[in-house]
Design an enzyme around this catalytic site. Structure first.
Site, PDB file in Angstrom:
ATOM      1  N   LYS A  32       4.071  -7.547   0.673  1.00 32.89           N
ATOM      2  CA  LYS A  32       3.015  -6.676   0.149  1.00 32.89           C
ATOM      3  C   LYS A  32       3.514  -5.821  -1.020  1.00 32.89           C
ATOM      4  O   LYS A  32       2.756  -5.563  -1.949  1.00 32.89           O
ATOM      5  CB  LYS A  32       2.472  -5.772   1.249  1.00 32.89           C
ATOM      6  N   THR A  33       4.784  -5.422  -0.979  1.00 37.15           N
ATOM      7  CA  THR A  33       5.299  -4.633  -2.096  1.00 37.15           C
ATOM      8  C   THR A  33       5.272  -5.470  -3.376  1.00 37.15           C
ATOM      9  O   THR A  33       4.915  -4.981  -4.449  1.00 37.15           O
ATOM     10  CB  THR A  33       6.735  -4.163  -1.816  1.00 37.15           C
ATOM     11  N   ASP A 219      -0.599   2.601   0.235  1.00 32.19           N
ATOM     12  CA  ASP A 219       0.251   1.743   1.060  1.00 32.19           C
ATOM     13  C   ASP A 219       0.262   2.299   2.491  1.00 32.19           C
ATOM     14  O   ASP A 219      -0.028   3.466   2.712  1.00 32.19           O
ATOM     15  CB  ASP A 219       1.665   1.727   0.465  1.00 32.19           C
ATOM     16  N   GLU A 220       0.618   1.490   3.459  1.00 39.06           N
ATOM     17  CA  GLU A 220       0.691   1.896   4.872  1.00 39.06           C
ATOM     18  C   GLU A 220      -0.608   2.583   5.300  1.00 39.06           C
ATOM     19  O   GLU A 220      -0.597   3.632   5.949  1.00 39.06           O
ATOM     20  CB  GLU A 220       1.885   2.844   5.111  1.00 39.06           C
ATOM     21  N   GLN A 250       1.114  -2.197  12.959  1.00 40.28           N
ATOM     22  CA  GLN A 250       2.240  -1.320  12.657  1.00 40.28           C
ATOM     23  C   GLN A 250       1.822   0.151  12.600  1.00 40.28           C
ATOM     24  O   GLN A 250       2.501   0.986  12.002  1.00 40.28           O
ATOM     25  CB  GLN A 250       2.890  -1.733  11.337  1.00 40.28           C
ATOM     26  N   ARG A 601      11.859  -5.724  11.562  1.00 39.85           N
ATOM     27  CA  ARG A 601      12.764  -5.250  10.505  1.00 39.85           C
ATOM     28  C   ARG A 601      13.877  -6.260  10.262  1.00 39.85           C
ATOM     29  O   ARG A 601      14.576  -6.201   9.257  1.00 39.85           O
ATOM     30  CB  ARG A 601      13.418  -3.899  10.878  1.00 39.85           C
TER      31      ARG A 601
END
Length: 740
Positions: A32-33, A219-220, A250, A601
């Site tokens: 996504k980044t 974001d997030e 998340q 992660r």
DNA sequence: GCCCTCTTGTTCGAT
DNA sequence: ACAAGAGGGC
């Protein structure tokens, strides 16, 4: 420039999306980044959008900086005009310009948790409430929820007039708000709330920002709360070009007011929204991803999605059972050493735990074996008393009506202004409705003070006034040094001469070097900017970027990060999931999402460990393995030999030293002052202009200037990559480059 | 007013 | 385990 190179079809679609609301449901590790950076670069380069018309909200400042760098790599032009940062830092920027429109002064202070607690204590005392019944923390938690839903105190009081406790909480809320205003201070929640208030009260200001921010990115998004939703809702009201990225699986900040319905209802809230799902994972092995998928499937309250990968199957996830936390730490240290022999670097590893207190045994084990590590969060540098004291001086100078900061330092170091004196001063101040600083400007008016007390107060206030004048004409670093020496803090510590005071002195020097760094990075920065900057940094932001070291951090802090090899430790019932979540289904599901975040992660290898006995809050108990381990498919995990003792028990543990001797021992602020900050290994006399040095962070550079600063030296180094930096010799992490 | 010691309470995550 | 707060001696 091809912005679509290497992207999959979904990712391309997201990058090329035209106008209108866009929801990107991005699974863990789905790039996504990449999509965000490419989309922003694409907008600037192809659609001729000015960088100044873009607002991007990230979860940490570090993420913002990284994103900026990545966009800059894709483009030729200057992109400094993009507004990129956390909700809090963006809002401070807006408020510093216009908060006077809603009755605050632009020099407002930002109150952190400790300041909030101090203020709440005063409120409880002032209303004569029992401090056994009204705990600052829980009252503040209630107030935070109320603020988030924009419920004013009187509404809450009216709704709860028959409930004694809640009604009083409402009264405390009202008083707390009044005091914040009197102190010209905002708490963290206020930074967003006041911005929304400002927008609502001033349509022209709102319109200005609506026009300015033609494209907004968040974001997030799964971790935004109601008020943050309002904020972006208002800002995107005109252009509707709002692009949010997130993953409901998340969402791990429910306890902080994060509202998962923000992301779930996005399509309903924003008309004509497009939704794009990114479901291909590029980060982890199939095994790791499958384990994550199996665990999260146990959540009932969830939209099903299938995250898949083309990556290798990879090794099984290893589950290790130790006796206690020390053995667990030895297991992890051993594994790290093993993998390093295979060619892995310390920075390839992360230790993820549920609670900060768990870091200790790992720190001890790593220190013993000379494994370099860095600790994210925990007992922090900025939480140390000496640093908070100095910050309080700076806050007071910036915002003299900040009584909380004034009271913190009026007698630090001791200058004979005790409780009795302060009670008289405060009593008089509240009687005439003035701030303490204003009252102290004329001590003669305060009744009941002895001549001695008056003189002490006068000396203090003269000093503060002198600082206020200096501030106008000095740079931040110079000014902070002036304050630190001027208030007598340094002298008191030097006179003490203990190891502890030496550590405090070192911390203050470190703080000065933080100021130097800030000034180098923000030549135009003001004292306000500096203070806002340090109080809004996240733990990840604050962690020193020490090259090549193992990262120790909570799962919460690990959000958004990735590591080749991950150790999830303390996987026990009552710890992960944490005991408080065991009775509530929704809290348990949040723990499970947290577990999902932790698993995802990992790129290549994942270790999961639990101990048979664990000591928490001084009590040792037998434990059971986490239910999340049971939820993992047996064929994907290697349970090893489940035993009590450890085959890794090593006798003497001296052998490991030699080959790792050259590894740098990493400074760690979390420790008690037993170990003073490692001084630079540099021999003072060998350093001169022209000397080539290597800095931990900035690499190779040449010393171009040397100046005496007390018994220390200030050096200016021209780094090959990072440019000019000013450093203090005694604390600079540099070494001389040999063989030149 | 200051400082030291003993007691008591806390008890997850964090901008 | 640890920190903040209360209480007592100087």
């Amino acid at each position: 420039m091809d912005y679509l190179k290497g992207l999959n079809d979904r990712q391309k679609e997201a990058v090329l999306h035209g106008e209108g609301p866009l929801l990107i449901l991005a699974g863990a590790g789905s790039g996504k980044t990449r999509v965000l950076t490419h989309r922003i670069a694409y907008l600037i380069e192809e659609n001729r959008i000015f960088p100044g018309n873009i607002l991007a909200i990230t979860f940490t400042n570090k993420a913002a900086n990284e994103m900026k760098e990545r966009i800059a790599d894709l483009l030729d032009g200057n992109i400094d005009d993009i507004w990129m940062g956390t909700f809090h830092s963006i809002c401070v920027r807006i408020l510093r310009r216009d908060i006077d429109k809603i009755g605050f002064q632009r020099s407002f202070s930002i109150y952190d948790r400790d300041d909030q607690i101090t203020l709440m204590k005063e409120c409880i005392k002032e209303l004569n409430l029992s401090k056994d019944m009204y705990k600052e923390r829980s009252v503040l938690a209630t107030i935070s929820t109320l603020k988030d839903s924009m419920t004013p105190p009187d509404t809450y009081i009216n709704e709860n007039y028959s409930d004694f406790y809640s009604k009083n909480v409402g009264e405390l809320y009202a008083l707390y708000e009044k005091k914040l205003k009197q102190n010209n201070a905002l708490d963290f929640d206020d930074l967003i709330i006041k911005t929304v208030e400002l927008f609502k009260a001033n349509p022209t200001i709102l319109e200005y920002y609506q026009k300015k921010f033609k494209y907004i990115f968040v974001d997030e998004y799964q971790d935004t709360n109601k008020i943050q939703y309002q904020f972006i809702r208002l800002l995107s009201g005109q252009n509707k070009n709002i692009c949010v990225v997130g993953d409901p699986d998340q969402s791990i900040y429910g306890w902080r007011g994060a509202d998962i319905t923000n992301i779930i209802d996005f399509e309903k809230d924003f008309e004509n929204a497009t939704t794009i799902r990114l479901e291909q994972n590029y980060r982890s092995t199939q095994n790791i991803l499958n384990v994550a998928n199996y665990v999260i499937k146990n959540n009932y309250d969830r939209i099903d999605k299938k995250l898949w990968t083309d990556n290798n199957e990879g090794s099984q996830v290893v589950v290790e059972n130790s006796l206690d936390s020390d053995e667990e730490a030895r297991f992890v240290a051993n594994k790290i050493e093993e993998h390093m022999k295979e060619g892995y670097n310390p920075s390839d590893f992360a230790i993820l735990y549920r609670t900060n207190a768990q870091s200790r045994s790992f720190e001890e084990a790593f220190m013993r074996r000379n494994i370099p590590y860095k600790l994210v969060g925990g007992l922090r540098f900025y939480d140390r008393k000496e640093i908070k004291d100095i910050i309080a001086y700076l806050k007071l100078i910036q915002n003299p009506v900040d009584d909380i900061s004034l009271k913190r330092i009026i007698n630090v170091p001791r200058r004979g202004i005790g409780n009795a004196t302060m009670e008289k001063v405060e009593g008089y101040a509240s009687e005439i409705g003035e701030s303490i600083y204003n009252v102290l400007l004329d001590v003669e008016q305060i009744p009941g003070l002895s001549t001695r007390a008056k003189n002490s107060l006068k000396t203090f206030i003269d000093m503060i006034n002198k600082f206020m004048a200096m501030r106008e004409v000095m740079g931040i670093q110079e000014f902070i040094e002036e304050v630190v020496y001027g208030v007598g803090y340094i002298k008191e510590l030097e006179d003490e001469g203990s190891i502890e005071s030496q550590t405090r002195l070192d911390n203050i020097k470190e703080f000065i070097s933080v100021a130097i760094d800030f000034q180098v990075a923000n030549p135009e920065g003001t004292l306000e900017d500096f203070l806002a900057n340090i109080s809004l940094l996240s733990d990840v932001d604050k962690t020193e970027d020490i090259d090549n070291s193992v990262t120790l951090l909570t799962v919460h802090s690990a959000k958004g990060l990735e590591f080749p090899i991950v150790f999830m430790v303390g996987m026990e019932e009552g710890l992960f999931p944490i005991s408080r979540a065991l009775e509530s289904e929704s809290e348990l599901e949040e723990e499970r999402r947290l577990c999902y975040v932790a698993i995802t992660r990992a790129e290549k290898l994942l270790y999961i460990s639990f101990a048979k006995i664990r000591t928490i809050y001084g009590k040792t108990n037998y434990t059971l393995p986490s239910r999340f381990i049971d939820e993992m498919p047996k064929n994907l995990i290697d349970m090893g030999k489940q035993r009590g003792g450890s085959p890794y028990q090593i006798s003497g543990n001296t052998r490991a030293q030699s080959s790792r001797e050259q590894l740098i021992r990493v400074q760690d602020f979390s420790k008690k002052p037993s170990t003073s900050r490692a001084k630079t290994s540099i021999d003072n006399t060998k350093v001169k202009e022209g000397t080539k040095v290597k800095h931990k962070k900035w690499g190779i550079g040449t010393i171009v200037q040397l100046k005496d600063r007390g018994d220390d030296k200030e050096i200016v180094i021209a780094f090959d990559k990072a440019g000019l930096k000013r450093l203090l010799l005694s604390i600079a992490p540099i070494e001389i480059v040999k063989g030149e």
